[in-house]
Design a protein around this motif. Structure first.
Motif, PDB file in Angstrom:
ATOM      1  N   LEU A   1       0.835  -1.202   0.000  1.00 14.87           N
ATOM      2  CA  LEU A   1       0.000   0.000   0.000  1.00 14.87           C
ATOM      3  C   LEU A   1       0.873   1.257   0.000  1.00 14.87           C
ATOM      4  N   GLU A   2       1.918   1.225   0.813  1.00 15.84           N
ATOM      5  CA  GLU A   2       2.844   2.353   0.836  1.00 15.84           C
ATOM      6  C   GLU A   2       3.599   2.463  -0.485  1.00 15.84           C
ATOM      7  N   ALA A   3       3.942   1.320  -1.077  1.00 12.67           N
ATOM      8  CA  ALA A   3       4.606   1.330  -2.378  1.00 12.67           C
ATOM      9  C   ALA A   3       3.712   1.971  -3.429  1.00 12.67           C
ATOM     10  N   ALA A   4       2.421   1.626  -3.412  1.00 10.50           N
ATOM     11  CA  ALA A   4       1.485   2.220  -4.381  1.00 10.50           C
ATOM     12  C   ALA A   4       1.389   3.727  -4.182  1.00 10.50           C
ATOM     13  N   ARG A   5       1.342   4.155  -2.913  1.00  9.84           N
ATOM     14  CA  ARG A   5       1.301   5.605  -2.640  1.00  9.84           C
ATOM     15  C   ARG A   5       2.546   6.289  -3.196  1.00  9.84           C
ATOM     16  N   LYS A   6       3.710   5.699  -2.927  1.00 12.52           N
ATOM     17  CA  LYS A   6       4.966   6.298  -3.367  1.00 12.52           C
ATOM     18  C   LYS A   6       5.052   6.353  -4.891  1.00 12.52           C
ATOM     19  N   ILE A   7       4.698   5.257  -5.549  1.00 11.59           N
ATOM     20  CA  ILE A   7       4.798   5.186  -7.004  1.00 11.59           C
ATOM     21  C   ILE A   7       3.918   6.255  -7.647  1.00 11.59           C
ATOM     22  N   GLN A   8       2.724   6.427  -7.135  1.00 11.71           N
ATOM     23  CA  GLN A   8       1.850   7.482  -7.650  1.00 11.71           C
ATOM     24  C   GLN A   8       2.440   8.865  -7.377  1.00 11.71           C
ATOM     25  N   GLY A   9       3.009   9.013  -6.184  1.00  6.37           N
ATOM     26  CA  GLY A   9       3.635  10.282  -5.836  1.00  6.37           C
ATOM     27  C   GLY A   9       4.833  10.603  -6.708  1.00  6.37           C
ATOM     28  N   PHE A  10       5.485   9.563  -7.221  1.00  3.87           N
ATOM     29  CA  PHE A  10       6.641   9.769  -8.105  1.00  3.87           C
ATOM     30  C   PHE A  10       6.213  10.134  -9.525  1.00  3.87           C
ATOM     31  N   GLY A  11       4.901  10.078  -9.796  1.00 11.27           N
ATOM     32  CA  GLY A  11       4.402  10.529 -11.091  1.00 11.27           C
ATOM     33  C   GLY A  11       3.771   9.480 -11.975  1.00 11.27           C
ATOM     34  N   ALA A  12       3.772   8.214 -11.558  1.00 16.24           N
ATOM     35  CA  ALA A  12       3.138   7.170 -12.373  1.00 16.24           C
ATOM     36  C   ALA A  12       1.646   7.459 -12.511  1.00 16.24           C
ATOM     37  N   HIS A  13       1.098   7.080 -13.647  1.00 11.03           N
ATOM     38  CA  HIS A  13      -0.305   7.377 -13.938  1.00 11.03           C
ATOM     39  C   HIS A  13      -1.261   6.296 -13.459  1.00 11.03           C
ATOM     40  N   GLY A  14      -0.729   5.176 -12.977  1.00 12.93           N
ATOM     41  CA  GLY A  14      -1.617   4.114 -12.542  1.00 12.93           C
ATOM     42  C   GLY A  14      -0.875   2.985 -11.848  1.00 12.93           C
ATOM     43  N   ILE A  15      -1.658   2.115 -11.226  1.00 15.44           N
ATOM     44  CA  ILE A  15      -1.151   0.932 -10.552  1.00 15.44           C
ATOM     45  C   ILE A  15      -1.843  -0.289 -11.154  1.00 15.44           C
ATOM     46  N   THR A  16      -1.039  -1.297 -11.481  1.00 18.06           N
ATOM     47  CA  THR A  16      -1.557  -2.555 -12.016  1.00 18.06           C
ATOM     48  C   THR A  16      -1.252  -3.687 -11.046  1.00 18.06           C
ATOM     49  N   ILE A  17      -2.207  -4.604 -10.899  1.00 21.85           N
ATOM     50  CA  ILE A  17      -1.976  -5.839 -10.160  1.00 21.85           C
ATOM     51  C   ILE A  17      -2.511  -6.995 -10.989  1.00 21.85           C
ATOM     52  N   HIS A  18      -1.957  -8.178 -10.739  1.00 25.65           N
ATOM     53  CA  HIS A  18      -2.398  -9.379 -11.457  1.00 25.65           C
ATOM     54  C   HIS A  18      -2.518 -10.518 -10.438  1.00 25.65           C
ATOM     55  N   PRO A  19      -3.625 -10.565  -9.709  1.00 26.53           N
ATOM     56  CA  PRO A  19      -3.802 -11.650  -8.739  1.00 26.53           C
ATOM     57  C   PRO A  19      -4.012 -12.984  -9.439  1.00 26.53           C
ATOM     58  N   ARG A  20      -3.382 -14.019  -8.922  1.00 27.06           N
ATOM     59  CA  ARG A  20      -3.567 -15.369  -9.470  1.00 27.06           C
ATOM     60  C   ARG A  20      -4.228 -16.253  -8.416  1.00 27.06           C
ATOM     61  N   PRO A  21      -4.816 -17.363  -8.860  1.00 31.70           N
ATOM     62  CA  PRO A  21      -5.593 -18.195  -7.920  1.00 31.70           C
ATOM     63  C   PRO A  21      -4.822 -18.631  -6.684  1.00 31.70           C
ATOM     64  N   ASP A  22      -3.493 -18.868  -6.819  1.00 28.10           N
ATOM     65  CA  ASP A  22      -2.722 -19.309  -5.653  1.00 28.10           C
ATOM     66  C   ASP A  22      -2.244 -18.148  -4.786  1.00 28.10           C
ATOM     67  N   GLU A  23      -2.523 -16.915  -5.199  1.00 24.98           N
ATOM     68  CA  GLU A  23      -2.157 -15.706  -4.451  1.00 24.98           C
ATOM     69  C   GLU A  23      -0.670 -15.683  -4.095  1.00 24.98           C
ATOM     70  N   ARG A  24       0.155 -16.126  -5.053  1.00 26.33           N
ATOM     71  CA  ARG A  24       1.591 -16.217  -4.757  1.00 26.33           C
ATOM     72  C   ARG A  24       2.279 -14.865  -4.689  1.00 26.33           C
ATOM     73  N   HIS A  25       1.634 -13.836  -5.171  1.00 30.49           N
ATOM     74  CA  HIS A  25       2.172 -12.478  -4.983  1.00 30.49           C
ATOM     75  C   HIS A  25       1.034 -11.577  -4.504  1.00 30.49           C
ATOM     76  N   ILE A  26       0.290 -10.968  -5.387  1.00 29.59           N
ATOM     77  CA  ILE A  26      -0.851 -10.158  -4.968  1.00 29.59           C
ATOM     78  C   ILE A  26      -1.956 -11.052  -4.426  1.00 29.59           C
ATOM     79  N   ARG A  27      -2.452 -10.710  -3.263  1.00 30.02           N
ATOM     80  CA  ARG A  27      -3.574 -11.445  -2.672  1.00 30.02           C
ATOM     81  C   ARG A  27      -4.882 -10.738  -3.004  1.00 30.02           C
ATOM     82  N   TYR A  28      -5.956 -11.487  -2.941  1.00 33.09           N
ATOM     83  CA  TYR A  28      -7.253 -10.892  -3.253  1.00 33.09           C
ATOM     84  C   TYR A  28      -7.580  -9.758  -2.279  1.00 33.09           C
ATOM     85  N   GLN A  29      -7.167  -9.892  -1.033  1.00 28.58           N
ATOM     86  CA  GLN A  29      -7.412  -8.817  -0.082  1.00 28.58           C
ATOM     87  C   GLN A  29      -6.598  -7.571  -0.431  1.00 28.58           C
ATOM     88  N   ASP A  30      -5.412  -7.770  -1.012  1.00 24.70           N
ATOM     89  CA  ASP A  30      -4.624  -6.627  -1.481  1.00 24.70           C
ATOM     90  C   ASP A  30      -5.421  -5.805  -2.488  1.00 24.70           C
TER      91      ASP A  30
END
Length: 238
Positions: free
Chosen positions: A26-55
């Motif tokens: 969440l803090e990373a997303a805030r920082k990335i937007q603050g650095f000027g990025a126009h958006g945030i992308t996530i790709h949750p997968r069924p095993d939640e090996r990186h992004i979790r559904y709660q994320d």
């Protein structure tokens, strides 16, 4: 200017490797937007090996730029997207056990399925994009699904660029983008785009609206810093 959406899956992978909440996505997303990025992308997968559904749910309160959720539209994924209501959903035909996305949709074979899925998302006012290879018939087929945009799968371009055959590598993408523009389909792109190859790609693809970059950008940030790397991408995309 082509918009930069930063895929933060790899930050979640690092967090999950140790347990706990470091690094905090969440803090990373805030920082990335603050650095000027126009958006945030996530790709949750069924095993939640990186992004979790709660994320995905938690990020809804943090992402004030464009929020893009990618994934294979099984029912669980669709329910998540309909609950969160991001700016955009990108449909990717990745297998459950795939390490990463490795192909675009066969938009002719899967037209009826995609039409049904896309209609449900659009009914809920969520912009849709579908992952496609730079093949004329697949782009034409995408138009028939009712999608708002396509995302050109750029692994072949990145491979050709690295081998020194960038003119040959970009050619099918230029052709695909011309068809997309004629059909009034928005154009996104992603997969293996990096600081080395992004400028050449963006300069040759007319109407390129957005690039989604994760693995390379996060890896480059290990050497040069996240803020610096985001700024470098923004400069190259001008």
């Amino acid at each position: 200017m082509t918009k930069l959406s930063v895929n933060i899956n790899k930050i979640a992978t690092l967090r999950n490797a140790r347990g706990g909440n470091t690094p905090d996505i969440l803090e990373a997303a805030r920082k990335i937007q603050g650095f000027g990025a126009h958006g945030i992308t996530i790709h949750p997968r069924p095993d939640e090996r990186h992004i979790r559904y709660q994320d995905a749910r938690d990020l809804k309160e943090v992402v004030h730029t464009e929020y893009n959720i990618e994934g294979n539209p099984n029912r669980k994924f669709m329910d998540l997207v309909l609950e969160v209501k991001p700016t955009q959903v990108t449909l990717v035909p990745d297998a459950v056990n795939a390490i990463t996305s490795n192909a675009g949709w066969d938009t002719i074979r899967h037209k009826d399925f995609l039409k049904e899925v896309i209609a449900e998302f659009k009914k809920n006012h969520i912009r849709t994009s579908i992952f496609v290879d730079p093949v004329d018939k697949m782009v034409e087929g995408a138009k028939e699904t009712g999608t708002d945009r396509i995302e050109l799968y750029t692994e072949d371009y990145a491979t050709g660029y690295h081998k020194g055959t960038k003119e040959d590598a970009i050619r099918p993408y230029v052709a695909a983008s011309k068809i997309a523009n004629q059909l009034e389909l928005g154009i996104n792109a992603g997969h293996d785009l990096s600081l080395d190859n992004i400028a050449y790609f963006s300069q040759h693809i007319e109407g390129l609206l957005e690039v989604s970059i994760g693995h390379a950008l996060i890896s480059e940030s290990l050497y040069m810093g996240l803020e610096n790397v985001v700024q470098m991408y923004l400069y190259k995309l001008k």
